[in-house]
Motif scaffolding. Structure first.
Motif, PDB file in Angstrom:
ATOM      1  N   PRO A   1       0.793  -1.236   0.000  1.00  0.00           N
ATOM      2  CA  PRO A   1       0.000   0.000   0.000  1.00  0.00           C
ATOM      3  C   PRO A   1       0.822   1.281   0.000  1.00  0.00           C
ATOM      4  N   GLY A   2       1.977   1.275   0.687  1.00  0.00           N
ATOM      5  CA  GLY A   2       2.759   2.502   0.781  1.00  0.00           C
ATOM      6  C   GLY A   2       3.838   2.640  -0.278  1.00  0.00           C
ATOM      7  N   ALA A   3       3.929   1.648  -1.183  1.00  0.00           N
ATOM      8  CA  ALA A   3       5.012   1.678  -2.165  1.00  0.00           C
ATOM      9  C   ALA A   3       4.751   2.726  -3.249  1.00  0.00           C
ATOM     10  N   GLU A   4       5.832   3.214  -3.821  1.00  0.00           N
ATOM     11  CA  GLU A   4       5.756   4.281  -4.807  1.00  0.00           C
ATOM     12  C   GLU A   4       5.503   3.732  -6.206  1.00  0.00           C
ATOM     13  N   ALA A   5       4.564   4.350  -6.919  1.00  0.00           N
ATOM     14  CA  ALA A   5       4.326   3.978  -8.314  1.00  0.00           C
ATOM     15  C   ALA A   5       5.538   4.390  -9.146  1.00  0.00           C
ATOM     16  N   ARG A   6       5.811   3.631 -10.215  1.00  0.00           N
ATOM     17  CA  ARG A   6       7.001   3.890 -11.023  1.00  0.00           C
ATOM     18  C   ARG A   6       6.625   3.938 -12.501  1.00  0.00           C
ATOM     19  N   ARG A   7       7.426   4.669 -13.271  1.00  0.00           N
ATOM     20  CA  ARG A   7       7.232   4.734 -14.720  1.00  0.00           C
ATOM     21  C   ARG A   7       8.583   4.828 -15.408  1.00  0.00           C
ATOM     22  N   ILE A   8       8.742   4.017 -16.433  1.00  0.00           N
ATOM     23  CA  ILE A   8       9.903   4.114 -17.325  1.00  0.00           C
ATOM     24  C   ILE A   8       9.363   4.044 -18.743  1.00  0.00           C
ATOM     25  N   GLY A   9       9.572   5.105 -19.499  1.00  0.00           N
ATOM     26  CA  GLY A   9       9.055   5.140 -20.859  1.00  0.00           C
ATOM     27  C   GLY A   9       7.553   4.912 -20.866  1.00  0.00           C
ATOM     28  N   PRO A  10       7.069   3.969 -21.671  1.00  0.00           N
ATOM     29  CA  PRO A  10       5.626   3.720 -21.751  1.00  0.00           C
ATOM     30  C   PRO A  10       5.107   2.772 -20.673  1.00  0.00           C
ATOM     31  N   VAL A  11       5.989   2.301 -19.786  1.00  0.00           N
ATOM     32  CA  VAL A  11       5.597   1.305 -18.781  1.00  0.00           C
ATOM     33  C   VAL A  11       5.379   1.965 -17.426  1.00  0.00           C
ATOM     34  N   SER A  12       4.192   1.758 -16.858  1.00  0.00           N
ATOM     35  CA  SER A  12       3.902   2.235 -15.505  1.00  0.00           C
ATOM     36  C   SER A  12       3.607   1.045 -14.611  1.00  0.00           C
ATOM     37  N   LEU A  13       4.029   1.149 -13.358  1.00  0.00           N
ATOM     38  CA  LEU A  13       3.867   0.054 -12.401  1.00  0.00           C
ATOM     39  C   LEU A  13       3.314   0.616 -11.101  1.00  0.00           C
ATOM     40  N   ASP A  14       2.196   0.047 -10.643  1.00  0.00           N
ATOM     41  CA  ASP A  14       1.546   0.475  -9.406  1.00  0.00           C
ATOM     42  C   ASP A  14       1.620  -0.661  -8.394  1.00  0.00           C
ATOM     43  N   PRO A  15       2.557  -0.588  -7.421  1.00  0.00           N
ATOM     44  CA  PRO A  15       2.716  -1.684  -6.460  1.00  0.00           C
ATOM     45  C   PRO A  15       1.481  -1.928  -5.597  1.00  0.00           C
ATOM     46  N   ALA A  16       0.765  -0.873  -5.234  1.00  0.00           N
ATOM     47  CA  ALA A  16      -0.391  -1.028  -4.350  1.00  0.00           C
ATOM     48  C   ALA A  16      -1.489  -1.850  -5.001  1.00  0.00           C
ATOM     49  N   ARG A  17      -1.699  -1.643  -6.298  1.00  0.00           N
ATOM     50  CA  ARG A  17      -2.748  -2.377  -7.014  1.00  0.00           C
ATOM     51  C   ARG A  17      -2.207  -3.569  -7.803  1.00  0.00           C
ATOM     52  N   ARG A  18      -0.889  -3.774  -7.732  1.00  0.00           N
ATOM     53  CA  ARG A  18      -0.248  -4.852  -8.478  1.00  0.00           C
ATOM     54  C   ARG A  18      -0.635  -4.750  -9.950  1.00  0.00           C
ATOM     55  N   ARG A  19      -0.518  -3.567 -10.507  1.00  0.00           N
ATOM     56  CA  ARG A  19      -0.977  -3.306 -11.862  1.00  0.00           C
ATOM     57  C   ARG A  19       0.156  -2.743 -12.711  1.00  0.00           C
ATOM     58  N   VAL A  20       0.298  -3.289 -13.914  1.00  0.00           N
ATOM     59  CA  VAL A  20       1.294  -2.808 -14.866  1.00  0.00           C
ATOM     60  C   VAL A  20       0.579  -2.453 -16.165  1.00  0.00           C
ATOM     61  N   GLU A  21       0.955  -1.313 -16.731  1.00  0.00           N
ATOM     62  CA  GLU A  21       0.433  -0.899 -18.029  1.00  0.00           C
ATOM     63  C   GLU A  21       1.599  -0.562 -18.950  1.00  0.00           C
TER      64      GLU A  21
ATOM     65  N   GLY B   1       2.010   1.445 -22.541  1.00  0.00           N
ATOM     66  CA  GLY B   1       1.318   2.234 -23.543  1.00  0.00           C
ATOM     67  C   GLY B   1      -0.160   2.396 -23.249  1.00  0.00           C
ATOM     68  N   GLY B   2      -0.512   2.369 -21.958  1.00  0.00           N
ATOM     69  CA  GLY B   2      -1.897   2.545 -21.554  1.00  0.00           C
ATOM     70  C   GLY B   2      -2.714   1.268 -21.500  1.00  0.00           C
ATOM     71  N   ALA B   3      -2.146   0.137 -21.951  1.00  0.00           N
ATOM     72  CA  ALA B   3      -2.858  -1.141 -21.942  1.00  0.00           C
ATOM     73  C   ALA B   3      -2.394  -2.000 -20.772  1.00  0.00           C
ATOM     74  N   ARG B   4      -3.322  -2.638 -20.106  1.00  0.00           N
ATOM     75  CA  ARG B   4      -2.993  -3.488 -18.961  1.00  0.00           C
ATOM     76  C   ARG B   4      -2.159  -4.678 -19.411  1.00  0.00           C
ATOM     77  N   VAL B   5      -1.140  -5.014 -18.620  1.00  0.00           N
ATOM     78  CA  VAL B   5      -0.294  -6.182 -18.865  1.00  0.00           C
ATOM     79  C   VAL B   5      -0.495  -7.161 -17.720  1.00  0.00           C
ATOM     80  N   GLU B   6      -0.966  -8.373 -18.021  1.00  0.00           N
ATOM     81  CA  GLU B   6      -1.202  -9.388 -16.993  1.00  0.00           C
ATOM     82  C   GLU B   6       0.097 -10.122 -16.693  1.00  0.00           C
TER      83      GLU B   6
END
Length: 229
Positions: free
Chosen positions: A128-148, A150-155
């Motif tokens: 919950p307290g981890a920092e979201a990260r972005r490199i280029g077109p890839v974003s990573l949200d540790p709290a939601r365990r979500r990676v996108e 180019g805007g598309a979800r990556v499972e």
């Protein structure tokens, strides 16, 4: 003890091994449900929604590889640890490519299995307290365990997510395979460094056009693209 740590589905057709796994997991505070057939295990995943699955490759009815393949095909990313009597690298790599998070070979330490399950469940729950990260077109949200990408979800599997998060935590820094095994898998069995290569290959495939953010340092290891890349 109760099931305060979540339910683990054990899929194992050898009664003595199934009971050993059940006993150690229950002593660690997990609820445990045992199935001895792959087809019944697949039904139990839908019905029980376990926190993790300990899956023997050689179970009857439907083998463990096919169970894992069907789970991933239907979008179920419950953490899976394969267990097998075979120490064949081809089998190990195939299991990881199908979406398994970890792999242990009989005979194994029940305590080590419990530790790996505990780590997988803890990481899959998010930070919950981890920092979201972005490199280029890839974003990573540790709290939601979500990676996108180019805007598309990556499972991703739990382990693939943890590997990507670790690389993105220090852009530009090269991590050796041994460092990644220690930090992401929590193991010191460096003879299984091929596992890292397989997971990196899977990550690149899933990231598609954004796969360039994962760099290879030949003969050393891997890094995430830095600010100057």
């Amino acid at each position: 003890m109760g099931d305060d740590r979540g339910l683990v589905l054990v899929v194992e057709d050898e009664p003595a091994i199934a009971e050993l796994e059940r006993m150690y997991l229950a002593d660690a505070g997990f609820g445990v449900h045992v199935e001895r057939d792959g087809s019944r295990a697949l039904e139990s995943v839908s019905r029980l929604r376990p926190a993790a699955i300990v899956l023997d490759i050689g179970v009857p009815g439907m083998d463990g590889v096919e169970v894992c393949r069907r789970l991933r095909a239907r979008g179920d990313w419950t953490p899976v640890v394969f267990v097998t009597a075979r120490d064949d690298e081809v089998d190990r790599i195939l299991g990881l490519e199908l979406g398994a998070d970890d792999y242990v070979t009989k005979p194994f330490s029940p305590r080590e299995l419990v530790a790996r399950i505990r780590g997988l469940i803890r990481r899959a729950a998010g930070s919950p307290g981890a920092e979201a990260r972005r490199i280029g077109p890839v974003s990573l949200d540790p709290a939601r365990r979500r990676v996108e990408a180019g805007g598309a979800r990556v499972e991703l599997t739990a382990t693939e997510f943890d590997l990507l998060e670790h690389l993105m935590s220090q852009p530009g820094r090269v991590f050796t395979r041994e460092q990644l095994l220690s930090s992401v898998w929590g193991v010191a069995d460096y003879s299984s460094s091929r596992t890292v290569d397989v997971h990196v290959a899977q990550l690149r495939t899933k990231l598609g056009d954004a796969s360039w953010i994962i760099r290879t340092a030949r003969g050393v290891g891997y890094s995430a693209a830095g600010a100057d890349d």
